[in-house]
Enzyme design. Sequence first.
Site, short mmCIF file in Angstrom:
data_model
loop_
_atom_site.label_atom_id
_atom_site.label_comp_id
_atom_site.label_asym_id
_atom_site.label_seq_id
_atom_site.Cartn_x
_atom_site.Cartn_y
_atom_site.Cartn_z
N ASP A 129 0.87 -1.16 0.00
CA ASP A 129 0.00 0.00 0.00
C ASP A 129 0.91 1.22 0.00
O ASP A 129 2.03 1.18 0.50
CB ASP A 129 -0.93 -0.01 1.21
CG ASP A 129 -1.93 1.14 1.15
OD1 ASP A 129 -2.19 1.60 0.02
OD2 ASP A 129 -2.42 1.58 2.20
N ASP A 146 -7.87 -6.97 1.24
CA ASP A 146 -6.92 -7.08 2.35
C ASP A 146 -7.66 -6.55 3.55
O ASP A 146 -8.55 -5.71 3.41
CB ASP A 146 -5.68 -6.21 2.11
CG ASP A 146 -5.97 -4.75 2.39
OD1 ASP A 146 -6.52 -4.09 1.49
OD2 ASP A 146 -5.70 -4.27 3.51
N CYS A 159 -12.66 -27.41 10.82
CA CYS A 159 -11.55 -26.56 10.41
C CYS A 159 -10.24 -27.30 10.70
O CYS A 159 -10.03 -27.78 11.80
CB CYS A 159 -11.59 -25.23 11.15
SG CYS A 159 -10.20 -24.14 10.76
N CYS A 218 -7.24 -26.08 10.89
CA CYS A 218 -6.15 -25.23 11.37
C CYS A 218 -5.64 -25.68 12.74
O CYS A 218 -6.27 -26.45 13.44
CB CYS A 218 -6.59 -23.76 11.42
SG CYS A 218 -7.42 -23.28 12.94
N CYS A 235 -7.89 -25.14 15.81
CA CYS A 235 -9.04 -26.02 15.92
C CYS A 235 -8.69 -27.45 16.33
O CYS A 235 -9.56 -28.30 16.43
CB CYS A 235 -9.86 -25.98 14.63
SG CYS A 235 -10.72 -24.39 14.45
N HIS A 291 -6.22 -19.17 12.85
CA HIS A 291 -7.58 -19.62 12.56
C HIS A 291 -8.34 -18.62 11.68
O HIS A 291 -8.98 -19.00 10.70
CB HIS A 291 -8.39 -19.86 13.83
CG HIS A 291 -9.84 -20.10 13.54
ND1 HIS A 291 -10.31 -21.32 13.09
CD2 HIS A 291 -10.90 -19.26 13.54
CE1 HIS A 291 -11.61 -21.21 12.84
NE2 HIS A 291 -12.00 -19.97 13.11
#
Length: 336
Positions: A60, A233, A271, A273, A276, A301
Amino acid sequence: MPVGTLGSVKGLELEQVRATGAEMVLANTYHLALRPGEDIVESLGGLHGFSGWQGPILTDSGGFQIFSLAHRTKVTEEHAAFQSHIDGRRVVISPERAVAIQEALGSDVAMVLDHVVALPNRPEVVRDAAERTIRWARRCQQAATRSDQALFAIVQGGLDPAMRADCAHRLAELDFPGYAVGGLSVGEPPEQMYRTLDVTVPELPADRPRYLMGVGRPEDLLEAIRRGIDLFDCVMPTRNGRNAQAFTDEGPLRLRNLKYERDERPLQPGCPCAACRRSRGYIRHLFMAKEMLGPILLSIHNLAYYQRLVADARRAIERDQFETFREEKLRGWGVV
RNA sequence: GGGGGGUUUCCCGAGCGGUCAAAGGGGUCAGACUGUAAAUCUGAUGGCAAUGCCUUCGCAGGUUCGAAUCCUGCACCCCCCA
């Protein structure tokens, strides 16, 4: 794109970010120019070598800091002059300088310097900022020298449909390789953001990436995707994760809440991840004990959740089932 | 045995006759967070039929129109001397 303002997605190692499904990350021109300085980043291998991130990086331009650090910023036609939030020194970023910094940083996608103002705002303020953004986009385009770096334009124009459409249209004529919609989710109600997208996105070339900057909540992503947005984003998954909020199909969970003390369920059933693999009760414990693993796990997560959300949206679009998909999600979140 | 200091709302800790349900911090509870000055910030935190009432400042008495604040006794804790 996960946000890694200072060249790092806060709290996470590269492999952890990658494992969430993220391919591209965002970094910030203003912040890296102040510290450590683009010359140092350049000499240490550019943003890729410096940070170790192998995938694409978008930077940015510093335009958002004109809004977020407005109280220490002065904008003139020539440039934006910041009083450094680190040491107070004067830092000048002109459109040309924004491009030069980003070329030194070596990002894959650079953003034009735009003029972001708070909303709602007086029409003349919004118009002035939008017009300047167009002039600055031209200057950025002319200043750009790297053929291996794309430069995206940014549409401004507040909530005024005509101004937005006009700004988008005029930028589209300048033939940028990608376009962003900026200056949204800066204080206006979500409905007004959606309506603004309704009139803006159609003005942007459909064969170029269309990027909604800084957005947003899961429902905002689906509303924007529905209107043709391709890229996002947002700090929300990481920042809110660090602050104990987990995004799930049943809506956001505030893991510090007492009701999770003995909750043995994972944040989001199914999930895969790292977070989890633990219980909600354990994650609550980590936050109550101020263990750094708490913010790390929820960042992982939430990024994984966001990546899965957009991946599923993409798949639904391919099957021509996006509307059904969207309605299901909104219902689960309790938004409708 | 002698001398001194202390005991405050969940915890630490201010208060030292009325403006005190009692500063401040912690903890706890709840909320916020959208191109990151954010692992940050905000609010609540004795009880209740609640623009007021009740209970609370180690315990028990007392002085006073009025006491967390002054006096007496008691209990417990800490320090110094022997």
